[in-house]
Structure formats: structure tokens, C-alpha cells
Scaffold this motif. Sequence first.
Motif, mmCIF file in Angstrom:
data_model
loop_
_atom_site.group_PDB
_atom_site.id
_atom_site.type_symbol
_atom_site.label_atom_id
_atom_site.label_comp_id
_atom_site.label_asym_id
_atom_site.label_seq_id
_atom_site.Cartn_x
_atom_site.Cartn_y
_atom_site.Cartn_z
ATOM 1 N N ARG A 119 0.820 -1.211 0.000
ATOM 2 C CA ARG A 119 0.000 0.000 0.000
ATOM 3 C C ARG A 119 0.855 1.263 0.000
ATOM 4 N NH1 ARG A 119 -5.611 -0.286 1.060
ATOM 5 N NH2 ARG A 119 -5.478 1.946 0.621
ATOM 6 N N GLY A 120 2.161 1.120 -0.050
ATOM 7 C CA GLY A 120 3.041 2.281 -0.073
ATOM 8 C C GLY A 120 3.166 2.986 1.255
ATOM 9 N N MET A 121 2.861 2.291 2.343
ATOM 10 C CA MET A 121 2.912 2.896 3.674
ATOM 11 C C MET A 121 4.331 2.788 4.227
ATOM 12 S SD MET A 121 -0.730 1.450 5.159
ATOM 13 C CE MET A 121 -0.847 2.632 6.507
ATOM 14 N N ALA A 142 2.631 7.312 1.898
ATOM 15 C CA ALA A 142 1.578 6.706 1.086
ATOM 16 C C ALA A 142 0.920 7.707 0.146
ATOM 17 C CB ALA A 142 0.530 6.068 1.998
ATOM 18 N N ASP A 145 0.621 7.936 7.261
ATOM 19 C CA ASP A 145 0.248 6.908 6.290
ATOM 20 C C ASP A 145 -1.167 6.393 6.529
ATOM 21 O OD1 ASP A 145 2.427 6.870 4.631
ATOM 22 O OD2 ASP A 145 3.406 5.155 5.591
ATOM 23 N N VAL A 190 -4.493 6.450 4.008
ATOM 24 C CA VAL A 190 -5.254 5.257 3.611
ATOM 25 C C VAL A 190 -6.731 5.416 3.961
ATOM 26 C CG1 VAL A 190 -5.598 2.805 4.133
ATOM 27 C CG2 VAL A 190 -3.305 3.674 3.645
#
Length: 434
Positions: free
Chosen positions: A168-170, A281, A301, A305
Motif C-alpha cells: 500500500r506504499g505505507m 503513502a 500513512d 489510507v
Amino acid sequence: MDAADLTLSFISPDGGRLTRDLSGGEVRLHARSEQGDQAVALLPASAAEAREVGAALMRLARELKSARVQVPATEHASALAAAALGEGWRDARYRQRGPGEPQLLVAGLTGDEQARVEALGAGVTFARELVSAPGNVLNPVTLAREARTLEALGVDVDVWDGDDVAARGMNLLAAVAAGSAAGPRLIRATLPARGEAHTVVALVGKGITFDTGGYSIKTAAGMATMKSDMGGAAAVLGAMRSLAALRDLIPDGVEVRAYVAAAENMVGPHAMRPGDVYRAANGLHVEITNTDAEGRLVLADTLTVACEEGATELVDLATLTGVKVSALGNDIAALFSSDETLTARLKAAARDAGEHVWELPLHQPYLKSYRKGTIADLKNSDMQPAGGSIKAALFLAQFVTRPWAHLDIAGNADREEVATGWGVGTLVEYVLAR
């Protein structure tokens, strides 16, 4: 029914020597006998005074080792009962002979009032047990396991591990957790709306299950209480525990989601270092100047989300900055918000819950110091304590795209080494009034 060990009576201010120097909210032991002890208090004139009476009564019960406490009816019975139950709690899980909690019998509660008090008490107790658990018992993995117990109450719980977090790019959450063998967890707990959802309330909690400070390591004294650095996570999960029992009172069309960013901030060969840069994120790059300013990283992050997943409004809770304690102490949380309506609702909810918040400004010029002297879009700290709570809130604001409020609850999560469950009541009242 067995007789009470301690019975409270309400008396009028003109009660002669019984009321001499007796102030509102005070409970005084009046008589002792084999049949039971007698205490007196002035009839509470407000919910706030009733909470003081409830807490004082349970302190007296603990001192007298009373097993059963009887309270007569009062207009503010719910507030009194909730405060008394809260004051009576102590974590006895790690004592061979832990203190028992007195049984509380409060007259005058309706069935609905009793159900609400019990639901709130269950949520506060859940939060307090999470905060009170030592770091070798509660880590991101076991916190996720505790969150899954809410599934038995009809809450949908999803847990993302390190691979999911990375996908998730966190990367900020992953960086904070990189020094720990446990790795990160992102926990999402959902109470679906009745009918079509038109509002999605996201409750976001900082879940640093232990905070060493990382390579910007804390002092021994500063680290001693850092098992409670997940007080925000405990509050949002405790609120979900209460709301699950009160779901019939949640307005139609309102979905409630709790997001918990769980990590341990440790040192190790893979831990983040001062000077490292990570892509958040939402695409912003953040330079790490202080590894002990980790809470804002995991929240950043997670707020991103939550917005991406459709939250229409967000409230985050975090034990975020030590300077908040310097400004407001341990009883009052700092409130920051991007939306006046959201602010008003949170203030009203805190007032109804008997918790205290004070709004501080999102003074935009302070963010300039997080953009100076860095090779990235932002740095996570300017290393200056002045205005630190405001600057931390401004950092978080860069990661939200919806109406949002931030509650800095540093100092609120535990008091005199006893977990408080602070924030559960405010969040529950906020959602039910939504």
C-alpha cells in the motif's frame, strides 16, 4: 439480596454537623458497624459533580475493602455509575492476589441507561487493559489479535502485515517498525452502516506498543512508561467495543471504522536513522531528523489510507507530544481541527463524556520550519520544542483530504501508573450524536 458493605446517602446542605465543610463531589464516611459502613454526600447538582461523587465513593470503598457498594437514585445516576466503575478498576492480571473490584449497585437507572453504562464500561476496560499490558505481552501482533476479539460482537476486522503495508506504499509505518522483529500491522475494524452508508467516520489511533525513541533514544526515565504510547489505538478500539454493544443507537447510514497503525519503535540493524528519507503513502517524501518523532509518521500513512478508502470525516487520537503535557497537563487533551462543525461536535461529545479538550490553533506559519533545511518535502521534526504540538498537528494535516480533527492525548492515557481509557467516552458520544 446481600446487604451492602458500604451505603451512600445523599443529604441536604443544611444537615448540621454532617455537612459541615462538606463540598460538592466529596464523600465522607459517616458511620461504621457490623451491618455495614455508611457514607454521605451532597446531592449532585450536575453530571460533573456526580462523577466526582462516584470516583470518591469508589476510592473510599477500596480503602475500606468493601465488596458491595449501594448508591441511591439521583438525576445523574448514569454519570455517577460510569465514574464509579472507572475508578474501581485496577489491572489485577499480573498479581497473584490482585484487588477485587467492588460490586456497584446504583438505584434509579433505567434499562437503557444501564445498558449504555455497561457498554461504555466494557469499552473503557478493554482500552485500559490494552494500555496496561506490558511491552513483552502486547506488540503489534498481539494487539491485532486483541482487535480480532471484536469480531464476536459483529465488528469486521482486517489486519495487514508487513507485506500488505509495503504494497500500500505505507513506507513511513514500515520505517518506524523496521527495528522490531514484530514488524508493522495496520488494523481496520468496521461497524457497517444500517442501510446505505452516507457517512463514514474514521477513528484513527496511534499504536506504538513500545517506544524506545529509536536511535534518537529516550532516557531511562523517559522510556519507563512507553508501553502506554498506544493509548490512541486503545481508545479507538475501546470505542468500537462500546459501539458494537450500542449499534442500534448509531444513526442510520453511518459507518464507523477504526484504523490502528501498530508498530514498535526499536533499535536494530534495519531501524530507521536520522537523515533517512521515505516516501509516504500519499507521495510526499519525509526526511527523518528525529526517530523519536515516530507517531506522526505512522499516523500520516494511516490517515492517507483512511481518506483513500472513503472516510468522510476523520478523528485521530495519539499520545503524540510531550510539550502537550507542559501546555495542558494530564487532564485536558489538545484538540486541533480543520473543520468548525467537527470541532463543535467533538467539544460537545467530550463535555457529555466528562472528558476535557481544549482547542489549539493550526497556525500555518509554524510548518515552515519543517520545510527548511531538508532535501525532502518535509522533515518530521525541527528539534525545537516551542510550538511542538501545533507543528506535529500541521504535519498530520498534510496527509488528510477530508474534514479532520486530531486529539493529542499525551499524559491522558495513564495517571499515576493506572491506565485511564481516556477518549473512549468522547468517541462514543461523538458517533452516537452524529
